[in-house]
Design a protein around this motif. Structure first.
Motif, PDB file in Angstrom:
ATOM      1  N   ASP A  62       0.871  -1.178   0.000  1.00  0.00           N
ATOM      2  CA  ASP A  62       0.000   0.000   0.000  1.00  0.00           C
ATOM      3  C   ASP A  62       0.911   1.233   0.000  1.00  0.00           C
ATOM      4  OD1 ASP A  62      -1.621   2.189   0.703  1.00  0.00           O
ATOM      5  OD2 ASP A  62      -3.028   0.895   1.775  1.00  0.00           O
TER       6      ASP A  62
ATOM      7  N   PRO B 165       0.496   4.676  -0.414  1.00  0.00           N
ATOM      8  CA  PRO B 165       0.219   5.837   0.460  1.00  0.00           C
ATOM      9  C   PRO B 165       0.516   5.548   1.927  1.00  0.00           C
ATOM     10  CG  PRO B 165      -1.541   5.552  -1.121  1.00  0.00           C
ATOM     11  CD  PRO B 165      -0.684   4.334  -1.237  1.00  0.00           C
ATOM     12  N   LEU B 166       0.100   4.372   2.417  1.00  0.00           N
ATOM     13  CA  LEU B 166       0.366   4.020   3.813  1.00  0.00           C
ATOM     14  C   LEU B 166       1.862   3.869   4.049  1.00  0.00           C
ATOM     15  CD1 LEU B 166      -0.661   3.272   6.614  1.00  0.00           C
ATOM     16  CD2 LEU B 166      -0.911   0.897   5.827  1.00  0.00           C
TER      17      LEU B 166
ATOM     18  N   ILE C 265       4.326   5.419   2.476  1.00  0.00           N
ATOM     19  CA  ILE C 265       4.950   6.746   2.532  1.00  0.00           C
ATOM     20  C   ILE C 265       4.638   7.423   3.868  1.00  0.00           C
ATOM     21  CG2 ILE C 265       4.925   9.047   1.517  1.00  0.00           C
ATOM     22  CD1 ILE C 265       4.414   7.723  -1.200  1.00  0.00           C
ATOM     23  N   ALA C 266       3.376   7.381   4.268  1.00  0.00           N
ATOM     24  CA  ALA C 266       2.978   8.045   5.517  1.00  0.00           C
ATOM     25  C   ALA C 266       3.696   7.437   6.718  1.00  0.00           C
ATOM     26  CB  ALA C 266       1.471   7.945   5.687  1.00  0.00           C
TER      27      ALA C 266
ATOM     28  N   PRO D  31       6.040   5.075  -5.509  1.00  0.00           N
ATOM     29  CA  PRO D  31       4.838   5.483  -6.268  1.00  0.00           C
ATOM     30  C   PRO D  31       4.914   5.166  -7.763  1.00  0.00           C
ATOM     31  CG  PRO D  31       5.541   7.213  -4.766  1.00  0.00           C
ATOM     32  CD  PRO D  31       6.639   6.209  -4.787  1.00  0.00           C
TER      33      PRO D  31
END
Length: 677
Positions: free
Chosen positions: A35, A37-38, A40-41, A173
């Protein structure tokens, strides 16, 4: 019984730990799903939390290290999860694409370990057996310290590894390994550069002198300087005041003084002085003093390392203590280990005799208290509208005796009673160790400070008389007494900066200090209460502006008697007043206050109207018993005592040399150092 709530600091530590653990867990989930986005966060939160840890929560880092989860483990885990995510984002053949990147990461971590190993070697070459101050040690090839970044593995890994981590994260990404390759390449370049810089430091001409070279230099310095008398001190960081109070008397002695320390950190804790300072951490290095011209060592405190220097037979040792009081600590049995015990006056001599701790009367020498020569004498009642009261309680001590400090049982009552009088200006100067043993003392101290701050908020005080003058004096004093160090300076770099002082600096410091004290007291808003915890102004400077002292049974009241001003002692011992006065002779000329502070109003009236003062004559008599006669001055008597003990040391060396010369195979008389007169 109610359960105590956790402190905010503990809650913050727990919160940061939970956030970091949650970030790693989220990163693992994101890598396995995958995942982006998760991922990166979670990675960003993890790196940000690392920054918070290194900036504000060093204690948590120590806990992680003890749990085998130090920065290296955490950084490897973070990058490993990023690699796993990248592998799962593409097709099955992506392993061959990212294999070189994994290899680059492995090389980077090998570099990290190599830099750490070399940094340890560099640190060892810069850990000299002798640390100095106020001595020209340029012959030892001293140089500035390497960057902190190269010496601290946590900081280094975060900075050098950040490009690699950022590159891996940027590749996720768009599935573009070129970003990861660029980041890893930059991290490798930084690692190679850092390793090269450290390796250059190990070249023979780039590193400081070796151990034997330093010891030979130290022996040569001793032979050239030819010290005669020294101050020996060992202790914790908060105990430096015990040595600092003897700097001025030591500087006023005849001969060539030196300060001998045992802990490296203590070199910077000693206050401004022109006296040469040598720190000798190892016993073997300390023993080199035996073959020097040093004749007398003065000891202001006892410590575990004192017994080591007492082994040197060519030096005479005297115990001067860092203050005298009626407490048992002022007649410690350890004092019999010294050749002589120097005390202020007859009262201390009697104290040792009554204590029966093995100190013979012939070994007790009355020298006065040379620090007190600058304390101003009583000049009558308060001249202005304000009565300045100095409340200087002692600390709780090691034995748990309730009578040691008034802070716990009486401090708040005393302060409230003083603040209730609109004509009082309160100076609160607690002992530096307050609260170090009994948390109740620390808590009471904080409450007292808040009472004083609240009183200042309610009191309409006029503005400072001349704050600009204080700023100018402070700048000049700091220029003379403060050495500017880089944030990453180590002991070798500090030795380089704190070389031999310029001629006349000591006199300039004395003038600047006097000017600063005058400007400080003049700058304070009229009537504003003060909490004094810094090294400046000194306790003796507070004595000179105070009209009244309130304290405990401690050396503070003995020293204050040099002024013959009124003083009061808080009785928190539980003893009746008559028994309290009998048990503690220094209370004979004091007003005794009960824990409820009921006697404060009457005490203030006595100070303001000396005709009602019935203790003035008793104070004069007690001063003579505690501190000895006013003439000759304490500094003169101190000089005489040093001169006499140096003479005994020279005579002892001569006798030893004569005996050795008569024994075949032993050192001849010429091998025993000739001590200067």
């Amino acid at each position: 019984m109610p359960v105590p709530l956790p402190r905010p600091q503990a809650l913050l530590k727990g919160l940061v730990t939970v956030v970091l653990a949650a970030a790693f867990a989220a990163q693992a989930v994101a890598a396995l799903r995958p995942d982006v986005p998760l991922l990166i966060a979670a990675t960003v939160v993890s790196l940000a939390t690392e920054g918070v840890l290194y900036r504000w929560q060093r204690g948590v880092l120590s806990l992680f290290a003890k749990s085998h989860a130090d920065i290296t483990v955490r950084h490897v885990l973070r990058d490993l999860l990023l690699v796993v995510a990248l592998l799962r984002l593409g097709e099955q053949d992506r392993e061959t694409v990212y294999a070189p990147l994994v290899a680059g990461l492995l090389v980077f971590y090998v570099l990290h370990c190599a830099i750490q190993a070399v940094s340890v070697l560099v640190r060892r070459t810069r850990t000299l057996p002798v640390v100095t101050r106020n001595i020209d040690a340029s012959a030892l090839r001293l140089s500035p310290a390497p960057s902190v970044l190269l010496r601290r593995p946590g900081h280094r890994l975060l900075v050098f590894g950040l490009p690699a981590t950022a590159g891996l994260l940027a590749s996720a990404p768009g599935d573009r390994p070129v970003y990861a390759a660029a980041g890893i390449a930059l991290s490798l370049a930084l690692g190679l550069a850092g390793l090269g810089v450290l390796l250059l430091r190990l070249l023979p001409g780039r590193r400081p002198a070796g151990e034997q070279e330093v010891l030979d230099w130290f022996d040569a310095w001793l032979a050239d300087y030819r010290p005669t008398v020294g101050l020996y001190f060992s202790g914790g960081a908060s105990s430096a005041y015990q040595a600092n109070m003897w700097l001025e008397p030591l500087a006023g002695l005849e001969g060539r003084p030196v300060i001998v320390l045992r802990e490296r950190f203590m070199v910077q804790k000693i206050a401004a002085t022109d006296i040469p300072i040598v720190c000798l951490p190892k016993v073997s290095t300390l023993m080199r003093l035996e073959h020097s011209t040093l004749q007398v060592l003065i000891h202001p405190s006892n410590s575990g390392k004192t017994s080591q220097v007492l082994r040197i037979p060519t030096i005479k040792h005297t115990f001067v203590n860092h203050g005298e009081s009626d407490k048992l600590s002022s007649c410690n049995p350890y004092a019999k280990a010294y050749d002589e015990v120097w005390v202020a006056g007859p009262a201390a001599r009697e104290r040792y005799a009554l204590a029966e701790v093995g100190v013979e009367d012939k070994d007790v020498v009355e020298t006065g208290r040379p620090q007190l020569d600058g304390v101003l004498p009583y000049a009558g009642p308060p001249a202005g509208a304000r009565t300045t009261v100095l409340y200087a309680p002692t600390w709780e001590g090691w034995d748990g005796n309730p009578g040691n400090t008034s802070v716990i049982a009486a401090g708040e009552n005393l302060v409230r009673a003083l603040l209730a009088d609109p004509g009082v200006r309160l100076l609160y100067k607690p002992h530096p160790l307050t609260g170090s043993v009994d948390p109740r003392a620390g808590a009471a101290d904080l409450r007292i400070r808040e009472l004083i701050r609240a009183a200042n908020r309610e009191r309409a005080a006029t503005g400072p008389s001349d704050s600009a003058a204080l700023a100018r004096c402070a700048a000049e004093l700091d220029r003379l007494t403060t050495s500017a160090f880089r944030a990453g300076a180590d002991t070798v770099e500090r030795m380089l900066v704190q070389s031999a002082p310029e001629p006349g600096r000591a006199a300039a410091v004395a003038r600047a200090t006097a000017a600063w004290e005058e400007a400080y007291w003049a700058s304070l808003p009229e009537g504003e209460h003060q909490i004094i915890t810094d090294a400046r102004p000194t306790l003796y400077s507070c004595f000179n502006v105070a009209d009244l002292l309130i304290s405990d049974v401690s050396s503070v009241i003995s020293d204050f008697l040099a002024s013959e001003k009124p003083y009061a002692v808080a009785n928190t011992s539980g003893l009746p007043e008559d028994a309290f006065r009998t048990a503690f002779p220094t209370v004979v000329a004091a007003t005794v206050l009960t824990p409820d502070a009921a006697g404060v109003p009457d005490l203030l009236e006595t100070v303001r109207h000396p005709e009602h003062d019935e203790l003035a004559e008793a104070r004069a008599e007690l001063k003579l018993r505690l501190l000895g006669p006013a003439e000759p001055s304490s500094q003169e008597r101190f000089n005489d005592a040093v001169r006499a003990l140096c003479g005994e040391a020279r005579d002892h060396r001569a006798r030893v040399a004569e005996r050795l010369a008569a024994v075949p195979g032993q050192r001849t008389a010429t091998e025993v150092p000739t001590a200067p007169r």
